[in-house]
Write a protein that holds these residues in place. Structure first.
Motif, short mmCIF file in Angstrom:
data_model
loop_
_atom_site.label_atom_id
_atom_site.label_comp_id
_atom_site.label_asym_id
_atom_site.label_seq_id
_atom_site.Cartn_x
_atom_site.Cartn_y
_atom_site.Cartn_z
N TYR A 106 -25.77 -3.29 20.28
CA TYR A 106 -25.92 -2.54 21.53
C TYR A 106 -25.22 -1.18 21.44
N GLY A 107 -25.87 -0.17 22.02
CA GLY A 107 -25.27 1.16 22.02
C GLY A 107 -26.03 2.11 22.92
N LEU A 108 -25.53 3.33 22.99
CA LEU A 108 -26.15 4.38 23.80
C LEU A 108 -26.50 5.54 22.89
N ALA A 109 -27.55 6.25 23.23
CA ALA A 109 -27.96 7.44 22.50
C ALA A 109 -28.25 8.55 23.51
N PRO A 110 -28.08 9.79 23.11
CA PRO A 110 -28.37 10.90 24.04
C PRO A 110 -29.83 10.90 24.45
N GLY A 111 -30.04 11.13 25.73
CA GLY A 111 -31.40 11.20 26.25
C GLY A 111 -31.70 12.57 26.80
N GLN A 112 -32.72 12.66 27.63
CA GLN A 112 -33.09 13.93 28.23
C GLN A 112 -32.05 14.36 29.25
#
Length: 261
Positions: A92-98
């Motif tokens: 699980y993780g987060l990535a940069p979005g718009q």
């Protein structure tokens, strides 16, 4: 010392203790930010020196027990091997979005079996939550010998907010290559992993190149802020104490007599 003067000094005891506690906290925060600046400066220097240019080779598997993070992390390397896609592990993780909004999803940690039989874990990149299962992206697991270019990374550090992993359900919250290897029954797993670069994968997923190489470094500014607040606190308390000690003796005496009544 007169009764009024003694009363004035005693009245400063509680405010002085509170001010000292607050001052100690502010100085500690400022000092911590200076220490963080030194750490960040070293990290930026490592990235600048290692993450660019032609890729090198990883250290041989015989040297893995003595792997040194400080000497090797963020080094750009190129490796070859066969992906063991059956052991693909979403973390699980987060990535940069718009517009800067983070996107929830998973980093795909996949073992790469090398020619000498050792296993190197590769973070192939990020997929959004709806693409967690391989069946939703059938083109993303090509067979045969693969060449991977990326950065050497140390196992992801856990903190008090990192949930515990549940290997039985393939629920992972930290990119820990050897823990993932053990959960899949793999031997000779490297103590580091490779973060694949942004080279496109078949079908467009996963998206590699997730390592941030440009790091904000505002710690000196934060340190000045905390030290500035500490100086302001000293000034405010000094003015308060001066006024208190220089207040008319008759007024202090009246307050003292009133308190005894």
């Amino acid at each position: 010392m007169t009764v009024a003067t003694s009363t004035r000094w005693r009245s400063l005891a509680a405010p002085a203790i509170a001010a000292l506690v607050a001052l100690a906290m502010l100085v500690t925060l400022g000092t911590w930010q200076l220490q963080r600046k030194v750490w960040k400066d070293n990290l930026v220097a490592q990235i600048e020196a290692r993450a660019y240019g032609a890729p090198g080779e990883i250290i041989p598997s015989s040297a893995w027990p003595d792997w040194n993070q400080a000497q090797d992390e963020f080094r750009k390397v190129r490796v070859q091997g066969t992906f063991l896609h059956q052991f693909e592990t979403p973390v699980y993780g987060l990535a940069p979005g718009q517009r800067g909004a983070p996107v929830q999803g998973f980093y795909l940690m996949t073992p790469l079996l090398m020619a000498d039989g050792a296993v190197l874990m590769v973070n192939r990149g990020f997929v959004p939550t709806e693409l967690r299962e391989p069946a939703s992206r059938p083109e993303s697991q090509p067979g045969g010998v693969a060449t991977v270019t990326g950065l050497v990374r140390a196992p992801e550090e856990r903190n008090a907010f990192t949930p515990p992993d549940d290997p039985a359900r393939k629920t992972w919250f930290a990119r820990d290559p050897q823990a993932i290897g053990r959960a899949n029954g793999l031997d000779r797993v490297a103590p580091f992993y490779i973060e694949a670069d942004a080279a496109p994968n078949a079908g467009g997923w996963p998206k590699g190149g997730q390592t941030r190489l440009s790091l904000p470094n505002n710690h000196l500014q934060y340190a000045f802020t905390w030290f500035g607040i500490a100086l302001t606190l000293l000034g405010v308390f000094g003015a308060f104490a001066w006024r208190k000690l220089k207040s008319p003796a008759s007024l202090e005496l009246k307050q003292h007599e009133k308190s005894k009544a």
